[in-house]
Design a protein around this motif. Structure first.
Motif, mmCIF file in Angstrom:
data_model
loop_
_atom_site.group_PDB
_atom_site.id
_atom_site.type_symbol
_atom_site.label_atom_id
_atom_site.label_comp_id
_atom_site.label_asym_id
_atom_site.label_seq_id
_atom_site.Cartn_x
_atom_site.Cartn_y
_atom_site.Cartn_z
ATOM 1 N N SER A 44 2.876 -55.702 -78.276
ATOM 2 C CA SER A 44 4.332 -55.592 -78.248
ATOM 3 C C SER A 44 4.960 -56.941 -78.578
ATOM 4 C CB SER A 44 4.815 -55.134 -76.865
ATOM 5 O OG SER A 44 4.769 -56.212 -75.944
ATOM 6 N N LYS A 45 6.228 -56.909 -78.931
ATOM 7 C CA LYS A 45 6.927 -58.151 -79.256
ATOM 8 C C LYS A 45 7.113 -59.040 -78.030
ATOM 9 C CE LYS A 45 11.490 -56.036 -78.891
ATOM 10 N NZ LYS A 45 12.721 -55.719 -79.562
ATOM 11 N N GLU A 46 6.902 -58.489 -76.823
ATOM 12 C CA GLU A 46 7.001 -59.283 -75.593
ATOM 13 C C GLU A 46 5.685 -59.967 -75.227
ATOM 14 O OE1 GLU A 46 8.031 -56.010 -75.710
ATOM 15 O OE2 GLU A 46 10.178 -56.451 -75.869
ATOM 16 N N GLY A 47 4.615 -59.677 -75.962
ATOM 17 C CA GLY A 47 3.327 -60.305 -75.672
ATOM 18 C C GLY A 47 2.414 -59.459 -74.814
ATOM 19 N N ASP A 48 2.691 -58.160 -74.721
ATOM 20 C CA ASP A 48 1.808 -57.246 -74.003
ATOM 21 C C ASP A 48 0.802 -56.667 -74.990
ATOM 22 O OD1 ASP A 48 3.531 -57.740 -71.938
ATOM 23 O OD2 ASP A 48 4.283 -55.704 -71.775
ATOM 24 N N VAL A 49 -0.424 -56.483 -74.518
ATOM 25 C CA VAL A 49 -1.464 -55.856 -75.324
ATOM 26 C C VAL A 49 -1.997 -54.661 -74.538
ATOM 27 C CG1 VAL A 49 -3.738 -56.150 -76.385
ATOM 28 C CG2 VAL A 49 -2.089 -58.035 -76.435
ATOM 29 N N SER A 50 -1.996 -53.519 -75.177
ATOM 30 C CA SER A 50 -2.509 -52.295 -74.572
ATOM 31 C C SER A 50 -3.766 -51.885 -75.327
ATOM 32 C CB SER A 50 -1.456 -51.190 -74.645
ATOM 33 O OG SER A 50 -1.958 -50.006 -74.076
ATOM 34 N N ILE A 51 -4.829 -51.610 -74.579
ATOM 35 C CA ILE A 51 -6.117 -51.263 -75.169
ATOM 36 C C ILE A 51 -6.561 -49.930 -74.575
ATOM 37 C CG2 ILE A 51 -8.514 -51.976 -75.473
ATOM 38 C CD1 ILE A 51 -7.425 -54.855 -74.631
ATOM 39 N N ASN A 52 -6.868 -48.983 -75.429
ATOM 40 C CA ASN A 52 -7.403 -47.690 -75.007
ATOM 41 C C ASN A 52 -8.752 -47.491 -75.671
ATOM 42 O OD1 ASN A 52 -5.106 -46.677 -73.451
ATOM 43 N ND2 ASN A 52 -4.071 -46.693 -75.415
ATOM 44 N N VAL A 53 -9.762 -47.272 -74.858
ATOM 45 C CA VAL A 53 -11.119 -47.047 -75.349
ATOM 46 C C VAL A 53 -11.504 -45.628 -74.941
ATOM 47 C CG1 VAL A 53 -13.470 -47.944 -75.403
ATOM 48 C CG2 VAL A 53 -11.588 -49.484 -74.846
ATOM 49 N N PHE A 54 -11.976 -44.831 -75.909
ATOM 50 C CA PHE A 54 -12.301 -43.434 -75.647
ATOM 51 C C PHE A 54 -13.804 -43.190 -75.760
ATOM 52 C CE2 PHE A 54 -7.990 -43.562 -77.305
ATOM 53 C CZ PHE A 54 -7.298 -42.849 -76.334
ATOM 54 N N PHE A 55 -14.305 -42.337 -74.848
ATOM 55 C CA PHE A 55 -15.737 -42.039 -74.760
ATOM 56 C C PHE A 55 -15.945 -40.530 -74.728
ATOM 57 C CE2 PHE A 55 -14.599 -45.840 -72.442
ATOM 58 C CZ PHE A 55 -15.453 -46.796 -72.957
ATOM 59 N N PRO A 56 -17.005 -40.032 -75.373
ATOM 60 C CA PRO A 56 -17.267 -38.590 -75.341
ATOM 61 C C PRO A 56 -17.806 -38.104 -73.993
ATOM 62 C CG PRO A 56 -18.934 -39.695 -76.664
ATOM 63 C CD PRO A 56 -17.921 -40.730 -76.266
ATOM 64 N N ALA A 57 -18.466 -38.991 -73.232
ATOM 65 C CA ALA A 57 -19.073 -38.584 -71.963
ATOM 66 C C ALA A 57 -19.218 -39.791 -71.037
ATOM 67 C CB ALA A 57 -20.434 -37.942 -72.215
#
Length: 101
Positions: A44-57
């Motif tokens: 984001s422009k405010e310096g936030d980083v969002s990370i989403n990691v997806f797994f099958p199981a």
């Protein structure tokens, strides 16, 4: 599908932009070794980083935590940020690929 979500709050956009390549390299290396279903990194422009990691199981999530789960601890030695996160079950995910359009 299972998900692991991280939210990193950096003091500025510049600080986040400097740290994001490390995140991408660390987690990108996990794609083949941990059979990730998906990986999203948003800034984001405010310096936030969002990370989403997806797994099958659950096995892949546990393997990821074992092999790559310490990436935040490594980052904390170099970068200044606050972090929160959680494990979850993906309730809804929509992704229109270029091929389907």
């Amino acid at each position: 599908m299972l998900s692991k979500t991280y939210h990193l709050k950096f003091p500025s956009l510049d600080a986040a932009q400097i740290a994001v390549p490390f995140v991408i390299e660390a987690l990108g290396n996990a794609i083949p070794t941990c059979n990730l279903s998906g990986l999203n990194v948003l800034i984001s422009k405010e310096g936030d980083v969002s990370i989403n990691v997806f797994f099958p199981a659950i096995g892949e999530l546990k393997n990821f935590e074992k092999k790559h789960g310490g990436f935040l601890d490594t980052m904390k030695k170099t970068f200044l940020f606050k972090s929160t996160g959680f494990d979850g079950v993906c309730i809804f995910n929509f992704d229109r690929s270029e091929e389907a359009a």
